[in-house]
Motif scaffolding. Sequence first.
Motif, PDB file in Angstrom:
ATOM      1  N   TYR A   1       3.811 -26.121  -5.437  1.00  0.00           N
ATOM      2  CA  TYR A   1       2.745 -25.234  -5.881  1.00  0.00           C
ATOM      3  C   TYR A   1       1.419 -25.985  -5.952  1.00  0.00           C
TER       4      TYR A   1
ATOM      5  N   GLU B   1      -5.507 -21.627 -10.134  1.00  0.00           N
ATOM      6  CA  GLU B   1      -4.313 -20.941 -10.618  1.00  0.00           C
ATOM      7  C   GLU B   1      -4.683 -19.709 -11.437  1.00  0.00           C
TER       8      GLU B   1
ATOM      9  N   LYS C   1       0.866 -16.541  -8.216  1.00  0.00           N
ATOM     10  CA  LYS C   1       1.232 -17.102  -9.509  1.00  0.00           C
ATOM     11  C   LYS C   1       2.301 -18.178  -9.334  1.00  0.00           C
ATOM     12  N   ARG C   2       2.267 -19.164 -10.234  1.00  0.00           N
ATOM     13  CA  ARG C   2       3.208 -20.279 -10.154  1.00  0.00           C
ATOM     14  C   ARG C   2       4.660 -19.781 -10.213  1.00  0.00           C
ATOM     15  N   LYS C   3       4.950 -18.839 -11.120  1.00  0.00           N
ATOM     16  CA  LYS C   3       6.332 -18.360 -11.271  1.00  0.00           C
ATOM     17  C   LYS C   3       6.821 -17.651 -10.011  1.00  0.00           C
ATOM     18  N   ASP C   4       5.904 -16.919  -9.335  1.00  0.00           N
ATOM     19  CA  ASP C   4       6.285 -16.230  -8.103  1.00  0.00           C
ATOM     20  C   ASP C   4       6.546 -17.229  -6.978  1.00  0.00           C
TER      21      ASP C   4
ATOM     22  N   GLU D   1       7.463 -20.460  -7.289  1.00  0.00           N
ATOM     23  CA  GLU D   1       8.665 -21.254  -7.547  1.00  0.00           C
ATOM     24  C   GLU D   1       9.932 -20.420  -7.430  1.00  0.00           C
ATOM     25  N   ALA D   2       9.867 -19.142  -7.831  1.00  0.00           N
ATOM     26  CA  ALA D   2      11.046 -18.271  -7.723  1.00  0.00           C
ATOM     27  C   ALA D   2      11.396 -18.033  -6.262  1.00  0.00           C
ATOM     28  N   ARG D   3      10.377 -17.764  -5.438  1.00  0.00           N
ATOM     29  CA  ARG D   3      10.629 -17.504  -4.024  1.00  0.00           C
ATOM     30  C   ARG D   3      11.072 -18.775  -3.312  1.00  0.00           C
ATOM     31  N   LYS D   4      10.509 -19.902  -3.701  1.00  0.00           N
ATOM     32  CA  LYS D   4      10.877 -21.192  -3.115  1.00  0.00           C
ATOM     33  C   LYS D   4      12.357 -21.471  -3.383  1.00  0.00           C
TER      34      LYS D   4
END
Length: 233
Positions: free
Chosen positions: A20, A47, A58-61, A63-66
Amino acid sequence: MDHEEGLKAVDNIVTQFNTYEDFLDSQITAVDLYYLEDETLARQLVELGHRGTGERVKRKDFEARKASIEIARLAERAQKKTLTSAGKDLQDNFLMALAMREEDNRNGKLSSVIFIRDRNSHGQEISGYIDYAHRLKTEDFEVYFSGKKRLLPRPKDMSFYNWDTNIAVCNSSPNYQVIADNPEGLLFKFKRDRKILNVDPKAQPGDNSTRIPIPTELYIQAVIFDHISRRKT
């Protein structure tokens, strides 16, 4: 931008950048760093959406997709690795029959029970019924498909009998319940759909089941019972 387009945009970004932070850095210009004089602050502003030259993610999106993409990649690689029969030069009918059933037994589309009668390393005649899917999960079949070892029934399998010592053992497996006290002979109940598999060669094997004798030079006798579960999951 609709939801589908948004997912495509995130996927493009996720596949383009390893982390990210790498994505944030791509949004920072030389001018930003000149005035802010702080890389961490510049990343925070991107960010938060206050600075940046492109799409905001967004960071959560990210990292979740990664994580989802990585899980899918590992699952695909694991599936390819688990087919231990792939690429093997199989000369015997028995090994060919196992290879044909390997993938479907691993993914649950098929449940095969293997009957083998032969002699062990001590020259004793043994026979037994093997839950193929369970054995695939608990040991490496590379040694069998490569011809380094022969697949033989063991006392821990669903049924094992030593004809010289008269030792008989029955064990239920994760897929089958053993019914040993049946007056007509040994039965196996498939746990997923509760259908009965009858291994008596003079009887019908049961609903959605087939009995296939395998001509082989590796064993005195080999038979494979295939069961297809009709239970909806």
